[in-house]
Design an enzyme around this catalytic site. Structure first.
Site, PDB file in Angstrom:
ATOM      1  N   GLY A 278      10.459   2.885  -3.520  1.00 24.29           N
ATOM      2  CA  GLY A 278      10.466   1.851  -2.482  1.00 24.29           C
ATOM      3  C   GLY A 278      10.226   2.312  -1.069  1.00 24.29           C
ATOM      4  O   GLY A 278      10.230   1.498  -0.146  1.00 24.29           O
ATOM      5  N   GLU A 320      12.178   7.502  -7.608  1.00 21.44           N
ATOM      6  CA  GLU A 320      10.944   7.064  -8.259  1.00 21.44           C
ATOM      7  C   GLU A 320       9.890   6.586  -7.258  1.00 21.44           C
ATOM      8  O   GLU A 320       9.501   5.423  -7.266  1.00 21.44           O
ATOM      9  CB  GLU A 320      11.265   5.909  -9.218  1.00 21.44           C
ATOM     10  CG  GLU A 320      12.221   6.302 -10.318  1.00 21.44           C
ATOM     11  CD  GLU A 320      12.697   5.122 -11.149  1.00 21.44           C
ATOM     12  OE1 GLU A 320      13.133   5.362 -12.288  1.00 21.44           O
ATOM     13  OE2 GLU A 320      12.656   3.971 -10.670  1.00 21.44           O
ATOM     14  N   ARG A 323       4.319   4.317  -4.282  1.00 18.40           N
ATOM     15  CA  ARG A 323       3.479   4.099  -3.101  1.00 18.40           C
ATOM     16  C   ARG A 323       3.487   5.299  -2.159  1.00 18.40           C
ATOM     17  O   ARG A 323       2.446   5.687  -1.629  1.00 18.40           O
ATOM     18  CB  ARG A 323       4.020   2.880  -2.356  1.00 18.40           C
ATOM     19  CG  ARG A 323       3.149   2.429  -1.209  1.00 18.40           C
ATOM     20  CD  ARG A 323       3.866   1.415  -0.307  1.00 18.40           C
ATOM     21  NE  ARG A 323       4.625   0.433  -1.014  1.00 18.40           N
ATOM     22  CZ  ARG A 323       4.208  -0.794  -1.315  1.00 18.40           C
ATOM     23  NH1 ARG A 323       3.025  -1.182  -0.950  1.00 18.40           N
ATOM     24  NH2 ARG A 323       4.994  -1.624  -1.978  1.00 18.40           N
ATOM     25  N   CYS A 391     -14.485 -16.698  -4.347  1.00 14.72           N
ATOM     26  CA  CYS A 391     -14.642 -18.112  -4.021  1.00 14.72           C
ATOM     27  C   CYS A 391     -13.364 -18.752  -3.528  1.00 14.72           C
ATOM     28  O   CYS A 391     -12.902 -19.734  -4.114  1.00 14.72           O
ATOM     29  CB  CYS A 391     -15.166 -18.839  -5.235  1.00 14.72           C
ATOM     30  SG  CYS A 391     -16.798 -18.260  -5.638  1.00 14.72           S
ATOM     31  N   GLU A 392     -12.747 -18.174  -2.531  1.00 17.10           N
ATOM     32  CA  GLU A 392     -11.632 -18.860  -1.878  1.00 17.10           C
ATOM     33  C   GLU A 392     -11.381 -18.271  -0.504  1.00 17.10           C
ATOM     34  O   GLU A 392     -11.638 -17.086  -0.271  1.00 17.10           O
ATOM     35  CB  GLU A 392     -10.369 -18.855  -2.729  1.00 17.10           C
ATOM     36  CG  GLU A 392      -9.883 -17.550  -3.228  1.00 17.10           C
ATOM     37  CD  GLU A 392      -8.691 -17.791  -4.157  1.00 17.10           C
ATOM     38  OE1 GLU A 392      -7.608 -18.067  -3.632  1.00 17.10           O
ATOM     39  OE2 GLU A 392      -8.866 -17.708  -5.385  1.00 17.10           O
TER      40      GLU A 392
END
Ligand code: LLP
Length: 463
Positions: A278, A320, A323, A391-392
């Protein structure tokens, strides 16, 4: 994250609308080492290189969009975590951040363990030669097949996440004639300061077993009575992209308090605690992440202090990080396609990827940086929004950033800090082909995950 709403200087004040962006950078060509991988640099020609190879050559050989991982940086970060935690602790890289067999081999060589949370991740890690006893298996709803696969493989630990799972794992282990080493994941009840979708230690969410109402103590009671289980410790993971150590300290304190309660009730001192991952990384120059040695020191001190106070032997600690190891080591390289200046608003820069290779901006309102990397420019910076080709209108890669105003179709731009949760959360939306991951080191580049092809798409379409 607090970012100034208005850029500095009267010249800009009536030109740029309200937004999340900081002031335009003093030098739009500068690469802040906080957000770029270690070997990324601008060469004399103004082109950016990584691992000694220029982005134009990389784009030529591997195409765009593509993720480029700086192997030197990845190994250095893995090693820094390993060294910071030393021999009395274990570092489990969280495979969900990004997983491939090459990455597993690097981690193995650097002395790290691995955490997986699905049968697919487990198969990948085992097939790359990571010894099973260095693997932890997670998940709030592991299937019977996954549990069987993990126990048969001999994983070092399974992290139990519910009362049903305590019984299920015990039963499967017993029927396989073994005793499985397990930890119990508890929710410690802290509010981590991060996006709601990636906070996991408050009580109203799906992970873990609550400490507060005695549920965790009851889970320990049950696990200790089951023959198929060897309870080795308690696990806590409070969330992701967190900068403030306070949440980890509260978690550590509460986990140690549970160890003391278990000792008092059962006369058993559980030998391990896992404080999860985290730790936040820098996505923009405004972010200030902690270094592994600071984290190791802070966690070690709090656990030691609390254990001394409770007269417990200090348990073996594990962490752990996902990132924090892989995130900063990669960037995504895109080619600029179209450029649309919207008068009084901002300029939309469309690239050849988008939410299919980076869903984090759309999903978590994440902030990213971006730079023109195929050349430098003396042009004035302009406020841009980097968008994809899907497409958004929520298909945004970088919400607000500055690029030189002479940006043109065909230029290469790169978004740094995309090593974590970008390729691993990539999709085939609009039948996009997921980009390759290319490892670069000492002048050599090699594909570690190849680009998807239209044949790959059609292979699954069997109707
Ligand atoms: N351990 C456990 C039990 C986890 O659930 C996670 C992440 C980690 C470790 C690693 O956390 P890290 O060090 O990478 O923050 N997709 C989101 C992040 C989800 C994190 C899920 N669990 C994102 O892109 O921000």
């Amino acid at each position: 994250m607090s970012r100034s709403a208005h850029p500095a200087g009267p010249r800009h004040a009536d030109v740029w609308p309200e937004g999340h962006y900081s002031a335009p950078p003093a030098d739009v060509n500068a690469l802040d080492p906080k957000v770029w991988a270690q070997t990324v640099t601008r060469t004399d020609t103004g082109e950016v290189s990584v691992g000694g190879i220029g982005v134009a050559a990389l784009a030529e050989e591997f195409g765009t969009p593509a993720y480029f991982v700086d192997e030197t940086d990845f190994r250095a970060r893995a090693r820094a975590w390993r060294t910071a935690f030393g021999h009395d602790a274990d570092v489990f890289y969280a495979g969900k951040a990004f997983l491939s067999r090459a990455i597993v081999r690097w981690l193995h060589e650097e002395g790290l363990n691995l955490d997986v949370c699905s049968g697919g991740e487990l198969t990948t890690v085992l097939s790359a030669g990571m010894p099973a006893d260095r693997i932890a298996f997670h998940g709030n709803n592991k299937s019977t097949d996954e549990i069987t696969q993990a126990i048969e493989a001999g994983v070092g630990r399974i992290v139990l996440d519910s009362f049903q799972e305590i019984v299920r794992v015990a039963h499967i282990a017993q029927s396989l004639g073994t005793r499985q080493r397990v930890q119990i994941r508890v929710t410690v009840g802290v509010e981590a300061h991060t996006h709601e979708f990636i906070a996991t230690a408050h009580e109203d969410q799906k992970f873990g077993i609550a400490l507060a109402d005695g549920q965790a103590a009851e889970a320990v009671r049950r696990a200790l009575t089951l023959d198929g289980l060897e309870l080795i410790g308690i696990h806590s993971h409070i969330g992701s992209q967190i900068f403030d150590m306070a949440g980890f300290e509260v978690a550590a304190r509460r986990v140690v308090a549970l160890l003391a309660a278990v000792r008092d009730e059962h006369g058993v001192e559980l030998p391990e605690i896992d404080l999860g991952g985290g730790l936040g990384i820098a996505y923009t120059s405004d972010d200030d992440p902690r270094e592994p040695h600071e984290i190791a020191k802070a966690l070690g001190e709090i656990v030691t202090r609390e254990c001394e106070a409770a007269r417990l032997r200090t348990p073996r600690i594990s962490v752990e990080p996902g990132r924090a190891i892989v995130g900063p080591t990669a960037f995504t390289l895109y080619e600029v396609g179209t450029i649309k200046p919207l008068e009084g608003l901002r300029t939309y820069v469309s690239v050849d990827g988008g939410m299919s290779d980076n869903i984090r901006t759309a999903l978590y309102d994440a902030e990213y940086s971006v730079a023109l990397v195929s050349r430098t420019s003396d042009a004035e910076p302009m406020l841009v929004r980097v968008v994809g080709k899907h497409c958004e209108s929520g298909d945004i890669v970088v919400k607000d950033a500055f690029l030189p105003s002479d940006l043109a179709p065909g230029d290469l731009i790169a978004v740094p800090a995309t090593g974590a949760y970008c390729r691993s959360m990539a999709s085939n939306y609009n039948h996009a082909l997921r980009p390759p991951v290319v490892a670069v080191r000492d002048g050599e580049a090699r594909v570690i995950v190849r680009r998807e092809t239209e044949e790959d798409l059609l292979r699954l379409d069997v109707g």
